[in-house]
Design a protein around this motif. Sequence first.
Motif, mmCIF file in Angstrom:
data_model
loop_
_atom_site.group_PDB
_atom_site.id
_atom_site.type_symbol
_atom_site.label_atom_id
_atom_site.label_comp_id
_atom_site.label_asym_id
_atom_site.label_seq_id
_atom_site.Cartn_x
_atom_site.Cartn_y
_atom_site.Cartn_z
ATOM 1 N N ALA A 1 0.834 -1.204 0.000
ATOM 2 C CA ALA A 1 0.000 0.000 0.000
ATOM 3 C C ALA A 1 0.871 1.257 0.000
ATOM 4 O O ALA A 1 0.560 2.240 -0.674
ATOM 5 N N ALA A 2 1.984 1.215 0.743
ATOM 6 C CA ALA A 2 2.874 2.387 0.803
ATOM 7 C C ALA A 2 3.469 2.681 -0.569
ATOM 8 O O ALA A 2 3.548 3.842 -0.984
ATOM 9 N N VAL A 3 3.859 1.651 -1.297
ATOM 10 C CA VAL A 3 4.401 1.851 -2.649
ATOM 11 C C VAL A 3 3.297 2.393 -3.566
ATOM 12 O O VAL A 3 3.492 3.364 -4.301
ATOM 13 N N ALA A 4 2.118 1.769 -3.495
ATOM 14 C CA ALA A 4 1.007 2.156 -4.382
ATOM 15 C C ALA A 4 0.545 3.588 -4.127
ATOM 16 O O ALA A 4 0.141 4.291 -5.058
ATOM 17 N N ALA A 5 0.594 4.041 -2.864
ATOM 18 C CA ALA A 5 0.107 5.372 -2.515
ATOM 19 C C ALA A 5 1.208 6.438 -2.602
ATOM 20 O O ALA A 5 1.011 7.561 -2.165
ATOM 21 N N ASN A 6 2.362 6.060 -3.166
ATOM 22 C CA ASN A 6 3.510 6.974 -3.238
ATOM 23 C C ASN A 6 3.952 7.457 -1.855
ATOM 24 O O ASN A 6 4.434 8.569 -1.692
ATOM 25 N N GLU A 7 3.764 6.599 -0.865
ATOM 26 C CA GLU A 7 4.251 6.926 0.477
ATOM 27 C C GLU A 7 5.682 6.416 0.680
ATOM 28 O O GLU A 7 6.226 6.488 1.790
ATOM 29 N N CYS A 8 6.276 5.862 -0.358
ATOM 30 C CA CYS A 8 7.689 5.486 -0.366
ATOM 31 C C CYS A 8 8.054 5.195 -1.818
ATOM 32 O O CYS A 8 7.167 5.011 -2.649
ATOM 33 N N ALA A 9 9.365 5.157 -2.105
ATOM 34 C CA ALA A 9 9.769 4.841 -3.474
ATOM 35 C C ALA A 9 9.792 3.337 -3.704
ATOM 36 O O ALA A 9 9.478 2.847 -4.775
ATOM 37 N N PHE A 10 10.198 2.604 -2.654
ATOM 38 C CA PHE A 10 10.143 1.144 -2.714
ATOM 39 C C PHE A 10 10.043 0.615 -1.298
ATOM 40 O O PHE A 10 10.190 1.382 -0.333
ATOM 41 N N ALA A 11 9.792 -0.687 -1.188
ATOM 42 C CA ALA A 11 9.636 -1.264 0.143
ATOM 43 C C ALA A 11 10.199 -2.674 0.164
ATOM 44 O O ALA A 11 10.401 -3.287 -0.881
ATOM 45 N N LEU A 12 10.468 -3.159 1.380
ATOM 46 C CA LEU A 12 10.793 -4.573 1.538
ATOM 47 C C LEU A 12 9.619 -5.269 2.215
ATOM 48 O O LEU A 12 8.942 -4.689 3.067
ATOM 49 N N GLY A 13 9.400 -6.516 1.789
ATOM 50 C CA GLY A 13 8.393 -7.355 2.422
ATOM 51 C C GLY A 13 8.991 -8.718 2.680
ATOM 52 O O GLY A 13 10.181 -8.945 2.432
ATOM 53 N N SER A 14 8.187 -9.631 3.188
ATOM 54 C CA SER A 14 8.617 -11.021 3.300
ATOM 55 C C SER A 14 7.495 -11.892 2.753
ATOM 56 O O SER A 14 6.328 -11.478 2.751
ATOM 57 N N ASP A 15 7.872 -13.063 2.237
ATOM 58 C CA ASP A 15 6.919 -13.907 1.511
ATOM 59 C C ASP A 15 7.119 -15.356 1.946
ATOM 60 O O ASP A 15 8.180 -15.932 1.719
ATOM 61 N N THR A 16 6.105 -15.914 2.600
ATOM 62 C CA THR A 16 6.162 -17.302 3.064
ATOM 63 C C THR A 16 5.222 -18.184 2.249
ATOM 64 O O THR A 16 5.486 -19.353 2.019
ATOM 65 N N GLY A 17 4.108 -17.573 1.805
ATOM 66 C CA GLY A 17 3.161 -18.322 0.965
ATOM 67 C C GLY A 17 2.532 -17.447 -0.101
ATOM 68 O O GLY A 17 1.553 -17.824 -0.748
ATOM 69 N N GLY A 18 3.076 -16.223 -0.249
ATOM 70 C CA GLY A 18 2.518 -15.277 -1.232
ATOM 71 C C GLY A 18 2.483 -13.855 -0.701
ATOM 72 O O GLY A 18 1.953 -12.944 -1.340
ATOM 73 N N SER A 19 3.080 -13.652 0.463
ATOM 74 C CA SER A 19 2.928 -12.393 1.201
ATOM 75 C C SER A 19 3.576 -11.161 0.574
ATOM 76 O O SER A 19 3.351 -10.048 1.056
ATOM 77 N N ILE A 20 4.382 -11.330 -0.475
ATOM 78 C CA ILE A 20 4.837 -10.171 -1.253
ATOM 79 C C ILE A 20 3.990 -10.068 -2.523
ATOM 80 O O ILE A 20 3.491 -9.003 -2.886
ATOM 81 N N ARG A 21 3.811 -11.209 -3.189
ATOM 82 C CA ARG A 21 3.181 -11.201 -4.523
ATOM 83 C C ARG A 21 1.693 -10.877 -4.488
ATOM 84 O O ARG A 21 1.200 -10.110 -5.312
ATOM 85 N N GLN A 22 0.959 -11.466 -3.542
ATOM 86 C CA GLN A 22 -0.488 -11.234 -3.512
ATOM 87 C C GLN A 22 -0.814 -9.770 -3.193
ATOM 88 O O GLN A 22 -1.602 -9.158 -3.893
ATOM 89 N N PRO A 23 -0.191 -9.138 -2.183
ATOM 90 C CA PRO A 23 -0.448 -7.704 -1.988
ATOM 91 C C PRO A 23 0.044 -6.842 -3.157
ATOM 92 O O PRO A 23 -0.568 -5.823 -3.468
ATOM 93 N N ALA A 24 1.147 -7.241 -3.801
ATOM 94 C CA ALA A 24 1.604 -6.495 -4.982
ATOM 95 C C ALA A 24 0.510 -6.526 -6.041
ATOM 96 O O ALA A 24 0.195 -5.500 -6.659
ATOM 97 N N SER A 25 -0.095 -7.680 -6.230
ATOM 98 C CA SER A 25 -1.177 -7.823 -7.207
ATOM 99 C C SER A 25 -2.380 -6.955 -6.821
ATOM 100 O O SER A 25 -2.916 -6.215 -7.642
#
Lengths: 479, 92
Positions: free
Chosen positions: A160-184
């Motif tokens: 959400a922070a990346v999408a709302a221009n509240e940051c230029a990029f972000a780090l996440g962690s992904d155990t079963g989709g936790s980066i990809r599904q929110p990115a989608s």
Amino acid sequence: MDLASLTIAQIHEGLKNKNFSATELTEAFLSKIKERDGEIHAYLNVMEESAKKQAREVDKKIAAGEEIGILEGAPCAIKDNILIRGEKCTSGSKILEHYVAPYDAEVIKKLKEKGVVFLGKTNLDEFAMGSSTENSAFGPTRNPHDLKRVPGGSSGGSAAAVAANECAFALGSDTGGSIRQPASFCGVVGLKPTYGAVSRYGLMAMASSLDQIGPLAKNVEDCKMVFEAINGRDPKDSTSSDGNFRNSNPSQADEIRKLRIGLPKEYFAQGLDPKVEKLVKNAVQKLAAQGAKVEEISLPHTKYALPCYYIIMPSEVSANLARYDGIKYGYSAISDKRLAISDLMDVYLKSRQNGFGAEPRRRIMLGTYALSAGYYDAYYLKAQKVRTEIINDFKKAFEKVDVIITPTAPTPAFKIGEKVSDPLRMYLADIYTISVNLAGLPAISVPCGKSENLPVGLQIIGKHFSEDLIFEAASAIES
Amino acid sequence: MNINHIAKLARLGLGEDEKSKLESELSEILDFVEQLKEVETENIEPTAHATGMENVVRPDEARRTAEDERQEILGNAPQREDNFIKVKSVLQ
């Protein structure tokens, strides 16, 4: 010009050419956060003072005529299960509400060396357990595209922070989709690197055979730059490796012309929103038009990925979360004046009872059961054998194709509250992303259009350590 | 499933209401994972590592933690005495 909407490459050019200073840039993001984060709630902690200080350092370098690196001065956000020394790190849990990180995660150390500016820590499902960020003990994050909807999860705050221009990029962690599904769900690019490609030292462990840190960014190029800054072997994480990242020198057009794409029939089946299916297939057509060969493939054990995951993940969770015991750090029943504590056992029971939310409790119980005497063979061992079959499916598929393309999630972002009372239905939100973690493969989610006004992402899966190739394919879809 | 036994193994205190709720949720999830039995796995090795890495070791050497870092770590402990973490007595 809205500085907060710039990509990393544009930021770098702008700083180099002195179109704006790093301080002005950081101020622009901080005011964007002030303006929008009240309703989005992407951040748990905004590190205003230290961010400004980091930006001033970059400005000093520029003023002195020193050369700056590509990420230098770029403002980023970090999922709140990754440690930044001296800052609170809550993992979205009451049990760590006042915990202060005593050291930097390896990825943070690397980003600090690159001169990145840290804007703050982002919201997540408690201990990264969830698909909507509604499981955060500190309230849900909202999707910037529709505030009534979830941003996905568990890295929902970062997306959400990346999408709302509240940051230029972000780090996440992904155990079963936790980066990809929110990115989608949020219309941004998110990479789950190969298992071991990025050090997890300083990431709060959830399921250690599945967890991986990765970047979320506004486009594929940015995502790649961040990945290149954080990957590599770290002696402090024995599962990390240097990988032999194939350096793709040939032009992108050549790569795409030679590309063999597999579409697994099991992923384009019942349960997939027809509009999502159409957008994914249109994007694949675009690559076919550039000469890529597309064929249908089969990953026959796909239907067993989710049940397999729901044994392996909770089992590892129950072991990893044993460390939150009210003794070493975090909430402790012993300092809780409302409670009468009789003995050590009582400290454990009550600290964990009061500290953990519903989802971690559910998973701890499930995992403890699966690993308990007499059940190990029937559950954990069986699941690890089925996992081998899931890995074999991918091995066979990759004999015929270079990448596999699927939807990232079966639907666009769902409404807040829609699935929260039904754990099993919530788990289905990760149905297309889980196999990738079980097999340790790299996969990226890249936007491929909108359904109504909601973003939809597709997933590109590659062989181990073939991140470069999936970046190539992803940029071809993006352009 | 004996919910009290599992909760004790997990060192997790549970309220009475929560026990019955968890019992039904967990049995629903366990029914769902039953499908794994359909997969024939007699001659299949269990996965130990997803990318096939084996036995990574480092020299068995103690490493010092810097004093300031040590204090930050200890500073997170709910109860401490000097440089020790204080724990409720095990035996009464």
